[in-house]
Design an enzyme around this catalytic site. Structure first.
Site, PDB file in Angstrom:
ATOM      1  CG  ASP A  15     -30.413  49.024  58.012  1.00 11.46           C
ATOM      2  OD1 ASP A  15     -31.633  48.882  58.222  1.00 11.46           O
ATOM      3  OD2 ASP A  15     -29.670  48.071  57.736  1.00 11.46           O
ATOM      4  CB  SER A  16     -31.124  47.224  62.132  1.00 11.58           C
ATOM      5  OG  SER A  16     -31.246  46.536  60.909  1.00 11.58           O
ATOM      6  CE1 TYR A  47     -31.568  47.757  65.869  1.00 10.99           C
ATOM      7  CE2 TYR A  47     -33.077  49.416  64.999  1.00 10.99           C
ATOM      8  CZ  TYR A  47     -31.921  49.096  65.684  1.00 10.99           C
ATOM      9  OH  TYR A  47     -31.134  50.088  66.186  1.00 10.99           O
ATOM     10  N   GLY A  48     -35.486  42.987  63.260  1.00 11.18           N
ATOM     11  CA  GLY A  48     -36.709  42.391  62.724  1.00 11.18           C
ATOM     12  C   GLY A  48     -37.513  41.536  63.677  1.00 11.18           C
ATOM     13  CB  CYS A  78     -34.177  50.147  58.768  1.00  7.37           C
ATOM     14  SG  CYS A  78     -34.602  48.711  59.761  1.00  7.37           S
ATOM     15  CG  ASN A  79     -38.566  47.925  54.630  1.00  8.42           C
ATOM     16  OD1 ASN A  79     -39.482  48.413  53.991  1.00  8.42           O
ATOM     17  ND2 ASN A  79     -37.381  47.688  54.097  1.00  8.42           N
ATOM     18  CB  THR A  80     -37.554  46.547  61.180  1.00  8.35           C
ATOM     19  OG1 THR A  80     -37.331  45.453  60.284  1.00  8.35           O
ATOM     20  CG2 THR A  80     -38.103  46.024  62.480  1.00  8.35           C
ATOM     21  CD  GLU A 163     -26.701  42.273  59.292  1.00  5.40           C
ATOM     22  OE1 GLU A 163     -25.745  42.339  60.061  1.00  5.40           O
ATOM     23  OE2 GLU A 163     -27.260  43.273  58.802  1.00  5.40           O
ATOM     24  CB  CYS A 197     -36.282  43.275  54.418  1.00  4.98           C
ATOM     25  SG  CYS A 197     -34.780  43.141  55.405  1.00  4.98           S
ATOM     26  CB  THR A 198     -32.770  47.714  53.539  1.00  3.47           C
ATOM     27  OG1 THR A 198     -32.495  47.358  54.901  1.00  3.47           O
ATOM     28  CG2 THR A 198     -33.793  48.833  53.520  1.00  3.47           C
ATOM     29  CG  HIS A 199     -30.489  42.818  55.428  1.00  6.72           C
ATOM     30  ND1 HIS A 199     -30.923  43.890  56.159  1.00  6.72           N
ATOM     31  CD2 HIS A 199     -29.356  42.379  56.037  1.00  6.72           C
ATOM     32  CE1 HIS A 199     -30.096  44.090  57.169  1.00  6.72           C
ATOM     33  NE2 HIS A 199     -29.145  43.181  57.118  1.00  6.72           N
TER      34      HIS A 199
HETATM   35  N1  DGL Z   1     -32.811  46.219  57.357  1.00  2.00           N
HETATM   36  C1  DGL Z   1     -33.942  45.782  58.093  1.00  2.00           C
HETATM   37  C2  DGL Z   1     -35.236  46.087  57.355  1.00  2.00           C
HETATM   38  O1  DGL Z   1     -35.254  46.679  56.293  1.00  2.00           O
HETATM   39  C3  DGL Z   1     -33.933  44.309  58.390  1.00  2.00           C
HETATM   40  C4  DGL Z   1     -32.827  43.800  59.223  1.00  2.00           C
HETATM   41  C5  DGL Z   1     -33.144  43.660  60.674  1.00  2.00           C
HETATM   42  O2  DGL Z   1     -33.975  42.807  61.037  1.00  2.00           O
HETATM   43  O3  DGL Z   1     -32.543  44.395  61.439  1.00  2.00           O
HETATM   44  O4  DGL Z   1     -36.288  45.732  57.851  1.00  2.00           O
END
Ligand code: DGL
Length: 368
Positions: A15-16, A47-48, A78-80, A163, A197-199
């Site tokens: 993940d990011s 990363y988003g 990570c979705n992004t 974060e 988004c995993t957050h």
């Molecule tokens: N964990 C990332 C996701 O699922 C989002 C966090 C990021 O922007 O890096 O998209």
């Protein structure tokens, strides 16, 4: 072709930053017997808001590193990264790296689950700007269920709020309510919301507060776990390449103590973590670290409509952030927590970069 070990190894989860820990948690609940390597690129998160090329390049570096560390199977938690890099890695890189290794994402398992959940056939997706802009969710949903209507909304600050350790703060409420309302205003028949988004599972208590009763909220951890379990059953040759010792080892591109401290928010357990280098931390010419900001992640981008909302939302809500206007060129510095800065410029990028590069600690005008 690279020389990679053919010996069985752990399953990699990338993940990011910290968000993938919610995916890892979901996977380990269903598949506790396997060994795992978790890699968080915290030094370059989020990363988003990054471009396709940057997310692809960062994710490729991470996947390669996990392969070098012995993984045969990597999950992009990570979705992004799944939205922007997965397909390119599968098509362009795996054939050259090792055609037998596999990289899986989180979008497909999520999409597969919605069919039985939505009665109205109207689904909403909340995600990072990168995920929403990529249109990956509507594209994947329509491949499987063409009758489902999909509306997406980008939650520009949710991952940053998590974060920054502000998931429980009142300041978070403002953005969560605003973004949920914006999504539901797009389609009043939405009966299922995907947290893309995993957050976002970390924000679940607050999300539930603002989502009307009767609307399903779909988090991804368990879905990815179930999908991985199914994948390993269908691919015994890959299963044989995954070691089963029940261990989990954590790596971060950031400082170890910082990761260990924040990881407890996501996992509710103490973890020990090792630092690892991935490529070059210089990301692109919009992003920079200066001497006085050494410990900060700094993002720079254009966002004309942001200022009013950020000032209103963040400064009104017990000051989780500080926003400063630099000079008269419409350049704003927004600081969230101790280690995350966003620079927003209104018009001229070159002028903005000049101001940012030459800035001193004496700000000309404080919005506060
Ligand atoms: N964990 C990332 C996701 O699922 C989002 C966090 C990021 O922007 O890096 O998209």
């Amino acid at each position: 072709m690279m020389a990679l070990s053919s010996a069985p190894g752990p399953i990699g989860v990338f993940d990011s930053g910290y968000g993938g820990l919610t995916i890892l948690h979901g996977i380990r609940q269903l598949l506790p017997e396997y060994d795992y390597l978790y890699l968080g690129d915290n030094a370059r998160a989020p990363y988003g808001t990054r471009s396709f090329d940057v997310v692809y390049s960062f994710t490729r570096q991470a996947v390669l590193k996990l392969f070098e560390m012995g993984c045969h199977l990597v999950v992009l938690g990570c979705n992004t990264a799944s939205a922007k890099a997965l397909r390119s890695i599968q098509q362009n890189n795996l054939p050259h790296i090792d055609p037998k290794r596999r990289v899986l994402g989180v979008i497909r398992p999520t999409v597969e689950a919605i069919d039985t959940l939505t009665q109205s056939r109207h689904v909403g997706v909340l995600g990072t700007p990168g995920t929403i802009k990529s249109e990956s969710y509507p594209l994947e949903i329509h491949k499987l269920f063409p009758d489902i209507q999909v509306s997406g909304h980008a939650c520009a600050l949710w991952a940053a709020i998590v974060e920054a350790g502000e998931a429980q703060s009142e300041g978070a409420d403002y953005f969560i309510q605003k973004d949920i309302n914006a999504l539901l205003a797009k389609d009043h028949e939405i009966d299922t919301i995907i947290l893309g988004c995993t957050h976002y599972p970390i924000l679940l208590p607050k999300i539930r507060k603002f989502v009307p009763e009767g609307i399903n909220i779909l988090a991804q951890g368990n879905l990815v776990g179930e999908s991985l379990k199914d994948y390993l059953q269908r691919h015994p040759e890959m299963d044989a390449k995954c070691t089963k010792g029940g261990t989990c080892t954590y790596f971060t591109t950031e400082a170890e103590e910082k990761f260990a401290e924040s990881a407890t928010t996501f996992l509710s357990e103490q973890v020990s973590v090792q630092h690892i280098e991935l490529g070059n931390n210089q990301t692109n010419n919009y992003s920079m670290e200066t001497k006085e900001d050494k410990s900060r992640t700094t993002e720079v981008f254009q966002g004309t409509s942001w200022e009013a909302e950020l000032v209103k939302g963040l400064l009104e809500s017990n000051g989780i952030a500080c926003m400063t206007r630099m000079g008269s060129a419409g350049v704003y510095s927004l600081t969230i927590g101790n280690d995350y800065s966003v620079w927003v410029f209104e018009k001229d990028k070159a002028q903005a970069l000049e101001i940012i590069n030459n800035r001193t600690e004496t700000h000309e005008e404080d919005v506060e």
